[in-house]
Write an enzyme that holds these catalytic residues in place. Structure first.
Site, PDB file in Angstrom:
ATOM      1  N   PRO A  64       0.804  -1.104  -0.069  1.00  0.00           N
ATOM      2  CA  PRO A  64       0.085  -0.367   0.254  1.00  0.00           C
ATOM      3  C   PRO A  64       1.099   1.495  -0.342  1.00  0.00           C
ATOM      4  CG  PRO A  64       0.129  -0.946   1.887  1.00  0.00           C
ATOM      5  CD  PRO A  64       0.854  -1.861   1.462  1.00  0.00           C
TER       6      PRO A  64
ATOM      7  N   ASP B 101       5.726   2.925   1.435  1.00  0.00           N
ATOM      8  CA  ASP B 101       5.213   2.684   2.327  1.00  0.00           C
ATOM      9  C   ASP B 101       4.122   2.729   3.203  1.00  0.00           C
ATOM     10  OD1 ASP B 101       4.050  -0.096   3.293  1.00  0.00           O
ATOM     11  OD2 ASP B 101       5.418  -1.631   3.634  1.00  0.00           O
ATOM     12  N   HIS B 102       2.895   2.366   2.846  1.00  0.00           N
ATOM     13  CA  HIS B 102       1.921   3.217   4.357  1.00  0.00           C
ATOM     14  C   HIS B 102       2.340   2.307   5.625  1.00  0.00           C
ATOM     15  CE1 HIS B 102      -0.725   6.519   6.026  1.00  0.00           C
ATOM     16  NE2 HIS B 102      -1.660   6.601   4.352  1.00  0.00           N
ATOM     17  N   ARG B 103       2.392   1.628   5.551  1.00  0.00           N
ATOM     18  CA  ARG B 103       2.233  -0.032   6.635  1.00  0.00           C
ATOM     19  C   ARG B 103       3.618   0.509   7.821  1.00  0.00           C
ATOM     20  NH1 ARG B 103       3.399  -5.200   3.498  1.00  0.00           N
ATOM     21  NH2 ARG B 103       5.026  -4.094   2.870  1.00  0.00           N
TER      22      ARG B 103
END
Length: 218
Positions: A19, A189-191
């Site tokens: 994501p 990376d949105h995580r």
């Protein structure tokens, strides 16, 4: 497809499930361009200057130097080991400049030239291209104004750097003048990295390049 092209395709496909999001920022390059004009005759490269600047700012934004690992774990790196994209006839490779924040600019530039030579001669080793969490892709030399870079496998951030272009601005002295600006576009990376964290990094990177770039020489 060559073995290298197959490997690149495999790695790119591996990132499709990540994501990601992107944030752009405009940076005045007047001071950066002036410094580069002074030191390019001494063997300093644009890539090493950018990597050094990023490494310096990463010291205050450690989350930008992290990546996600399965099991909901964030893996951090203390050293600013930065992968920099190099286009070769066989395909795109990303050799890694080590410890960019602490290595002097001349040593960093020598290391970069050696990595580029090995890339062109297809002599890069796995160790030359491993263990970076932050990457830079620079297409400025082609006059590109804006682009998105694909996040590499096992990375947290990639910074896409575009060309420096002239722009009419109101200068600090109150007069109208022409200065140069470049667009940078970071994909994360949105995580691992939240939007506000990325925005803060880009703000501080712009401030460093615009007002404190001479610090890369110390």
């Amino acid at each position: 497809m060559t073995a290298m092209q197959k490997g690149i395709a495999k790695n790119m496909m591996a990132t499709l499930g990540v994501p990601v999001y992107s944030v752009s920022y405009e940076i005045n390059t007047t001071a950066f361009d002036a410094l580069y004009a002074k030191v390019k005759g001494k063997g300093v490269t644009t890539s090493s200057l950018l990597a050094k600047a990023v490494g310096h700012v990463l010291k205050d934004h450690q989350i930008l130097n992290a990546r996600y690992e399965e099991g909901d774990t964030h893996v951090y790196k203390k050293a600013a080991d930065i992968g920099v994209a190099v286009a070769t006839k066989g395909g795109l490779v990303t050799p890694v400049l080590r410890n960019c924040a602490e290595t002097d600019i001349y040593s960093l530039s020598r290391s970069w030239k050696e990595l580029v030579r090995k890339a062109v001669e297809k002599k890069l080793t796995g160790a030359d291209m491993s263990n970076a969490h932050f990457y830079i892709s620079n297409l400025g030399m082609f006059g590109v104004e804006h682009f998105n870079a694909i996040l590499p496998k096992n990375a947290g951030t990639i910074l896409a750097v575009s060309a420096s272009k002239p722009k009419v601005v109101l200068q600090k002295n109150g007069l109208i003048g022409v200065e140069k600006f470049m667009n940078v576009n970071a994909t994360c990376d949105h995580r691992v990295i939240q939007g506000a964290e990325l925005a803060g990094f880009l703000r501080d990177l712009a401030d460093f390049i615009e007002n404190n770039i001479d610090e890369v020489m110390y």
